[in-house]
Design a protein around this motif. Sequence first.
Motif, short mmCIF file in Angstrom:
data_model
loop_
_atom_site.label_atom_id
_atom_site.label_comp_id
_atom_site.label_asym_id
_atom_site.label_seq_id
_atom_site.Cartn_x
_atom_site.Cartn_y
_atom_site.Cartn_z
N UNK A 90 0.78 -1.15 0.08
CA UNK A 90 0.14 0.04 0.01
C UNK A 90 0.69 1.34 0.03
N UNK A 91 1.89 1.42 0.65
CA UNK A 91 2.76 2.60 0.85
C UNK A 91 3.22 2.95 -0.77
N UNK A 92 3.72 1.60 -1.16
CA UNK A 92 4.25 2.01 -2.58
C UNK A 92 3.09 2.45 -3.61
N UNK A 93 1.96 2.19 -3.55
CA UNK A 93 0.93 2.58 -4.23
C UNK A 93 0.42 4.12 -4.04
N UNK A 94 0.79 4.44 -2.75
CA UNK A 94 0.65 5.83 -2.21
C UNK A 94 1.71 6.69 -2.79
N UNK A 95 2.98 6.08 -2.95
CA UNK A 95 3.75 6.85 -3.62
C UNK A 95 3.58 6.96 -4.95
#
Length: 286
Positions: A90-95
């Motif tokens: 999820x953090x990479x999607x947010x990035x």
Amino acid sequence: MNTKSPPISTRSASTPESTFPAADDATQSRPARFTVDATNWTITTADGRTISWFDDEGFALLSRTWLAASWQRKYSYQFEWLGRPIIQLPTDVMMMQDLVSRIRPTLIVETGIAHGGSAVLHASLLKLVHDGAGVPAGRPHVVAVDIEIRPHNRAALDRHPLRSMMTLVEGSSTDPSVVDRIRSLVRPDDRVLVVLDSNHLRDHVLAELEAYAPLVSPGSVVVVMDGVMRELAPLPAADPTWRTDNPLAAIDAFRATQLGRSFSVDHRYDGYACTHSPDGVLVREG
């Protein structure tokens, strides 16, 4: 990244020591150990220092340990984006949404399709960012390439509401004919962002950087996924050769070239802590 299904660890939940490499130990032949105190919220390092969970170093150690466990358990495989498996944290999607929102590319070139979740993510973000913005016909758009697009994945993408925003190319991302085809799809007025997420071994990623980094517009980025392989190398389901054969090694080699010197690492996402792509956002200067 594609790997065999990892075994479930039999390590006791009460075992106090982590064996995942500490932040300053990622290149050592043996991982560091540290002890976690869940009563006092502290960590005791191998050299006897006591640090808080809540300071930068402590948070980084805990995050990296969680990252190792989550990869071993295939945590990222449970997520979908608009109906397609995405295999991203999820953090990479947010990035990625932050990058697309800030840079506002008209074209995203992506290597590695798998189930198509990332291509759908990028198309949906482009649609939101450019909705009503008067972009030329056929823009914004995603060009995605994979050495094999399995029939059931292609069929699912063909049925997707965003399909008209995606061009799917089957073939090796480093094949000169494939590279030439993708280059031919770039318009002179495009603002291009590139995502490299196919074969993650050093030489392949370096060849992709050499092929696709020239397409990146000044002020835009190339995102090199899965540099975390270097740190995951000691895990049961990983490959020890990943310690040196990984995307970060490709980035180092690329940035030593004339073209690579025009790119710098964007550290604004370091605070996300749990990422599969550490130091993987390369900004083209100018």
